[in-house]
Scaffold this active site. Sequence first.
Site, PDB file in Angstrom:
ATOM      1  N   ASP A   1      -0.399   0.380   4.790  1.00 43.84           N
ATOM      2  CA  ASP A   1      -1.111   0.276   6.075  1.00 43.84           C
ATOM      3  C   ASP A   1      -0.289   0.857   7.227  1.00 43.84           C
ATOM      4  O   ASP A   1      -0.435   0.446   8.373  1.00 43.84           O
ATOM      5  CB  ASP A   1      -1.474  -1.187   6.389  1.00 43.84           C
TER       6      ASP A   1
ATOM      7  N   GLY B   1      -0.558   3.847   8.372  1.00 47.54           N
ATOM      8  CA  GLY B   1      -1.262   4.943   9.030  1.00 47.54           C
ATOM      9  C   GLY B   1      -1.060   6.266   8.305  1.00 47.54           C
ATOM     10  O   GLY B   1      -1.095   7.332   8.907  1.00 47.54           O
ATOM     11  N   LYS B   2      -0.850   6.177   6.983  1.00 48.58           N
ATOM     12  CA  LYS B   2      -0.641   7.400   6.193  1.00 48.58           C
ATOM     13  C   LYS B   2      -1.842   8.324   6.260  1.00 48.58           C
ATOM     14  O   LYS B   2      -1.701   9.544   6.245  1.00 48.58           O
ATOM     15  CB  LYS B   2      -0.349   7.034   4.731  1.00 48.58           C
TER      16      LYS B   2
ATOM     17  N   ASN C   1      -7.984  -0.015  -4.659  1.00 45.05           N
ATOM     18  CA  ASN C   1      -7.349  -1.100  -3.917  1.00 45.05           C
ATOM     19  C   ASN C   1      -6.625  -0.585  -2.685  1.00 45.05           C
ATOM     20  O   ASN C   1      -6.156  -1.356  -1.859  1.00 45.05           O
ATOM     21  CB  ASN C   1      -6.347  -1.844  -4.809  1.00 45.05           C
TER      22      ASN C   1
ATOM     23  N   HIS D   1      -7.410   4.539   2.963  1.00 42.52           N
ATOM     24  CA  HIS D   1      -6.942   5.321   4.099  1.00 42.52           C
ATOM     25  C   HIS D   1      -8.072   5.387   5.119  1.00 42.52           C
ATOM     26  O   HIS D   1      -9.210   5.708   4.776  1.00 42.52           O
ATOM     27  CB  HIS D   1      -6.594   6.756   3.683  1.00 42.52           C
TER      28      HIS D   1
END
Length: 427
Positions: free
Chosen positions: A13, A15-16, A38, A41
């Site tokens: 989480d 922000g990839k 699972n 993005h």
Amino acid sequence: MATSMVIGTQWGDEGKGKIVDCLAERADVVVRSQGGNNAGHTVVVDDKAFALRLLPSGILYDNKTNIIGTGVVIDPKVLLGEIAGLEKEGKSAKTLKISDRAHLIMPYHIALDTAEEASKGDAKIGTTKNGIGPCYADKINRIGIRVCDLYDMDVFKEKLAYNVEFKNKILRNVYGADGVNYDEILVDYINYAEALKPYVTDTNIALLKAVKADKKVLFEGAQATMLDLDHGTYPFVTSSHPIAGGASTGAGIGPNYLKNIFGVVKAYATRVGAGPFPTEQLNEIGENLRNLGHEFGTVTGRPRRTGWLDLMVVKYAAGLNSLDYLAITRLDILDSFKELKICVGYKLNGKDVEGFPADLKDLEACEPVYETLPGWETDISGIREYDKLPENARQYVERIAEVTGVPLGIVSVGPNRNQTIDLVKIF
């Protein structure tokens, strides 16, 4: 050789999706190499958010080849639903390639995931109950069903019959749960096979050809380093290897082809589910971070745990992934804080900790060593040049680079593509 990779350095989480999206704009090929649905993005395009679970982030562009590699576990129902949703928004999946070696998530995997998690009581891992772990377990046990099996119905039926009988015994006799139905699964997966057929190919060959033709290839990671099965906070981890080495295996390409590795660092820390979290803030600070950052799971909607940035984690990730650059995200979420803390070390029983503890009891007992830095208390979301960031904001990100020993590559000041400050150009 024009390749790049995006890796999460924390618990996911970070922000990839935003960083991948920015690099994908200049790439020719985007590769997803591990994990399943699972992982999510969220990519914002023209103020519209797209929640991607299995599809590579390059799918939002019309002219990119998008590869789902061998290391990904695929729920066909979810993938086809995601493709349909994309098409509903005027996008297309025509450039998608799916590895014929990838393993399939089956209904019994989801049933087992749900039943096993429920049986653990207070010892729950925090799984998303999407069948990811049981699918990877079957892969390791060599009883998994692969995409290529969908196109040899004799093989598929034999494998399905064995697994349904075996899994139903476990579901009924161990967990007291309902079993799954062979005939229903067979019909569904025959239909999935037909729908997926245009996308299925030998992605190992396709990827190697692209790299050797000097195409601009981007490898996107799902989850993050601290969720790695071997190197994360085990057992509170995922079932695959979301590190640079795992990308090589999961994509089907040699490690020497992987260059320009970006480690994505959220400017504060979050994690979902159980497990140690040394810098967690169970107070007003944590609540502010959660609300300002809208920290709720892309896939699950679960509130994320929040805390100060932990550079012991990021430094550990830098070594595991041989990071070339840092991509700092969500810096704008800190705009209103008068002062900020970053963890630059741990103490255990009064002694400095070297490296990152494997023993979770030791990790839980670690006391963070904090440095306090002044906040900038101004809106940075409209800034597009690094030198125009407030001095205190620059001081904050430069301290991250200094402690981790990895240079800055990207600084993100908002969710949109144009809210990005590039300090290096890869493609």
